[in-house]
Design a protein around this motif. Structure first.
Motif, PDB file in Angstrom:
ATOM      1  N   ARG A   1      -6.127  51.840  35.945  1.00 31.20           N
ATOM      2  CA  ARG A   1      -7.395  51.421  35.544  1.00 31.20           C
ATOM      3  C   ARG A   1      -8.336  51.193  36.528  1.00 31.20           C
ATOM      4  O   ARG A   1      -9.617  51.340  36.388  1.00 31.20           O
ATOM      5  CB  ARG A   1      -6.904  50.226  34.617  1.00 31.20           C
ATOM      6  CG  ARG A   1      -6.267  50.657  33.256  1.00 31.20           C
ATOM      7  CD  ARG A   1      -5.532  49.508  32.830  1.00 31.20           C
ATOM      8  NE  ARG A   1      -4.766  50.089  31.698  1.00 31.20           N
ATOM      9  CZ  ARG A   1      -3.785  49.144  31.244  1.00 31.20           C
ATOM     10  NH1 ARG A   1      -3.355  47.977  31.656  1.00 31.20           N
ATOM     11  NH2 ARG A   1      -3.235  49.611  30.130  1.00 31.20           N
ATOM     12  N   TRP A   2      -7.871  50.576  37.603  1.00 26.08           N
ATOM     13  CA  TRP A   2      -8.925  50.193  38.780  1.00 26.08           C
ATOM     14  C   TRP A   2      -9.224  51.254  39.383  1.00 26.08           C
ATOM     15  O   TRP A   2     -10.431  51.432  40.076  1.00 26.08           O
ATOM     16  CB  TRP A   2      -8.191  49.107  39.684  1.00 26.08           C
ATOM     17  CG  TRP A   2      -7.739  47.686  38.931  1.00 26.08           C
ATOM     18  CD1 TRP A   2      -6.753  47.081  38.485  1.00 26.08           C
ATOM     19  CD2 TRP A   2      -8.910  46.884  38.344  1.00 26.08           C
ATOM     20  NE1 TRP A   2      -6.683  46.224  37.868  1.00 26.08           N
ATOM     21  CE2 TRP A   2      -8.175  45.657  37.827  1.00 26.08           C
ATOM     22  CE3 TRP A   2     -10.335  46.794  38.488  1.00 26.08           C
ATOM     23  CZ2 TRP A   2      -8.797  44.670  37.322  1.00 26.08           C
ATOM     24  CZ3 TRP A   2     -10.774  45.823  38.028  1.00 26.08           C
ATOM     25  CH2 TRP A   2     -10.115  44.666  37.303  1.00 26.08           C
ATOM     26  N   LEU A   3      -8.542  52.226  39.624  1.00 30.74           N
ATOM     27  CA  LEU A   3      -8.919  53.500  40.327  1.00 30.74           C
ATOM     28  C   LEU A   3     -10.138  54.247  39.446  1.00 30.74           C
ATOM     29  O   LEU A   3     -11.030  54.590  40.076  1.00 30.74           O
ATOM     30  CB  LEU A   3      -7.799  54.601  40.506  1.00 30.74           C
ATOM     31  CG  LEU A   3      -7.764  55.893  41.079  1.00 30.74           C
ATOM     32  CD1 LEU A   3      -6.758  56.594  41.520  1.00 30.74           C
ATOM     33  CD2 LEU A   3      -8.752  56.960  40.186  1.00 30.74           C
ATOM     34  N   GLU A   4      -9.825  54.313  38.084  1.00 32.31           N
ATOM     35  CA  GLU A   4     -10.941  54.902  37.312  1.00 32.31           C
ATOM     36  C   GLU A   4     -12.207  54.014  37.296  1.00 32.31           C
ATOM     37  O   GLU A   4     -13.307  54.576  37.334  1.00 32.31           O
ATOM     38  CB  GLU A   4     -10.479  54.962  35.918  1.00 32.31           C
ATOM     39  CG  GLU A   4      -9.338  56.221  35.731  1.00 32.31           C
ATOM     40  CD  GLU A   4      -9.224  56.288  34.268  1.00 32.31           C
ATOM     41  OE1 GLU A   4      -8.445  57.347  33.862  1.00 32.31           O
ATOM     42  OE2 GLU A   4      -9.534  55.585  33.197  1.00 32.31           O
ATOM     43  N   LEU A   5     -12.115  52.520  37.642  1.00 29.81           N
ATOM     44  CA  LEU A   5     -13.171  51.578  37.345  1.00 29.81           C
ATOM     45  C   LEU A   5     -13.950  51.918  38.565  1.00 29.81           C
ATOM     46  O   LEU A   5     -15.435  52.070  38.585  1.00 29.81           O
ATOM     47  CB  LEU A   5     -12.703  50.282  37.230  1.00 29.81           C
ATOM     48  CG  LEU A   5     -13.648  49.363  36.760  1.00 29.81           C
ATOM     49  CD1 LEU A   5     -14.087  49.464  35.342  1.00 29.81           C
ATOM     50  CD2 LEU A   5     -13.023  47.888  36.885  1.00 29.81           C
TER      51      LEU A   5
END
Length: 405
Positions: free
Chosen positions: A28-32
């Protein structure tokens, strides 16, 4: 005699929840971060970046309390699996659009909104299941370990996001996140989770949420958790929407170093959380919660004033020690202050409070377009510090109430 952490890691069900949660949150943080970098390169507007980033988190504000009430009636394991499968499908679609050269900013914005809606169930499903699997005697250790891991994913995810965006582009970034989330859903399918459910009554959900809020009003500590969670997310974590403009605009570094900058605060939270989980740091829970939030905001102010990238990075690591106390005690205070029958709905309210972060990100983005990202971070963090001090003073005037048996 085994340590509590070793006991937890011997539990197959805890291990599944812990590891799948770690990998899913990292994605999720990668995509963010990747979505923010994509929006910055496409528009060079700090406000556009914060809109794209905010859409990933705004469902927590809109649906957090509803998700909490829902997870008391429906199977939490099933909800958690859907929260992995749906974003994985969205990531697959995004990777396909990127591979064919058709990916646009609005596609990324809509994808963030849909995936964020599923993310809004995290606190009231997976995080509660972690506490349930651990049992009352190990709940503090379990939440501390899970919080440490959460901090690690917030460090590793953006770092991987910056590297993936720089070397693989959006196609590669979304392919990675899709594969990891599909694998997580497969792993959770084998989880054994006993849950007492009740009949789902949509008409009663608003009443149940209101009942939880009435109970919270009698508990100063729960009110403190709600209030400082709102302030910290809206005024402090709002800086996360400006990481790309700060890194590439103010400090003029590469996407990989932007990812490292985004990983600074979580890295500090990881170290601080590990010290808490290991028992080296012990202090009053309310002090660790409120004081940690204040330390984070002070570090943000100094970071924004820094003339050098590496000094800014070091200050964010320092601020992470504050978010370690804040993050660890946020769930611990809720799970120890609230009775079992109200925990999911109150954790859902905490999710709503966390969901105020996008509002802060949008405000910070608008301020940044007017006075620059440094000035925006300072203005937001100073306001947050003042509000935190006022709330602590207000709660201290109320007599403490013992937790329910």
């Amino acid at each position: 005699m085994d340590s509590p952490i070793r006991e937890l890691l011997r539990s197959p069900d805890f291990l599944r929840l812990w590891l799948v949660g770690a990998f899913a949150n990292a994605m999720r943080w990668l995509e963010l971060l990747a979505s923010g970098l994509f929006a910055w390169e496409a528009t060079h507007s700090a406000f556009a970046v914060t809109v794209v980033v905010a859409l990933r988190q705004v469902p927590q504000l809109l649906f957090g309390a509803f998700a909490g009430a829902l997870s008391e009636a429906l199977n939490r394991k099933l909800i958690f699996m859907l929260a992995l499968v749906v974003p994985a499908l969205i990531s697959t679609l995004q990777a396909t659009l990127a591979a064919t050269g058709h990916l646009e900013v609005w596609h990324v914005a809509v994808a963030n909104l849909v995936s964020g809606t599923m993310w809004s169930t995290e606190m009231s499903t997976r995080r509660r299941m972690v506490g349930e699997v651990a049992g009352p005697h190990r709940i503090v250790t379990a939440i501390a370990l899970d919080s440490v891991t959460s901090a690690a994913t917030r460090a590793i995810g953006p770092l991987l996001g910056g590297i993936a965006f720089q070397w693989l582009g959006m196609k590669g970034a979304y392919t990675i996140t899709a594969l990891v989330q599909f694998a997580g859903a497969f792993a959770i399918a084998g989880l054994v989770h006993a849950q007492v459910t009740r009949r789902l009554d949509f008409v009663r959900i608003p009443h149940e949420i209101a009942e939880g809020l009435r109970f919270a009003w009698t508990r100063p500590t729960i009110l403190l958790v709600f209030g400082i969670t709102i302030v910290t997310n809206a005024f402090a974590f709002a800086y996360s929407g400006l990481v790309a403009p700060l890194g590439q605009g103010a400090f003029q570094v590469s996407p990989a170093l932007v990812g490292l900058l985004a990983a600074g605060e979580p890295l500090g939270a990881l170290i601080g959380g590990a010290l808490i989980a290991a028992g080296f740091l012990r202090m009053d829970r309310r002090l660790a919660f409120a004081g940690g939030a204040a330390l984070f905001m002070a570090a943000l102010i100094l970071m924004a004033l820094s003339p050098f990238y590496w000094l800014a990075f070091a200050l964010l690591v320092l601020g992470g020690f504050g978010t370690a106390g804040f993050g660890n005690m946020q769930s611990t205070l809720m799970l120890t202050e609230a009775p079992p029958e109200m925990r999911s709905r109150l954790m859902g309210v905490v999710t709503m409070c966390i969901g105020t972060a996008p509002l802060g990100q949008l405000a910070a983005g608008a301020i940044s377009d007017a006075i620059g990202p440094r000035g925006a971070v300072i203005a937001m963090a100073v306001t947050g510090l003042v509000l935190t001090a006022l709330m602590v003073a207000a709660v201290r005037r109320r007599p403490p109430t013992p937790p329910p048996p």
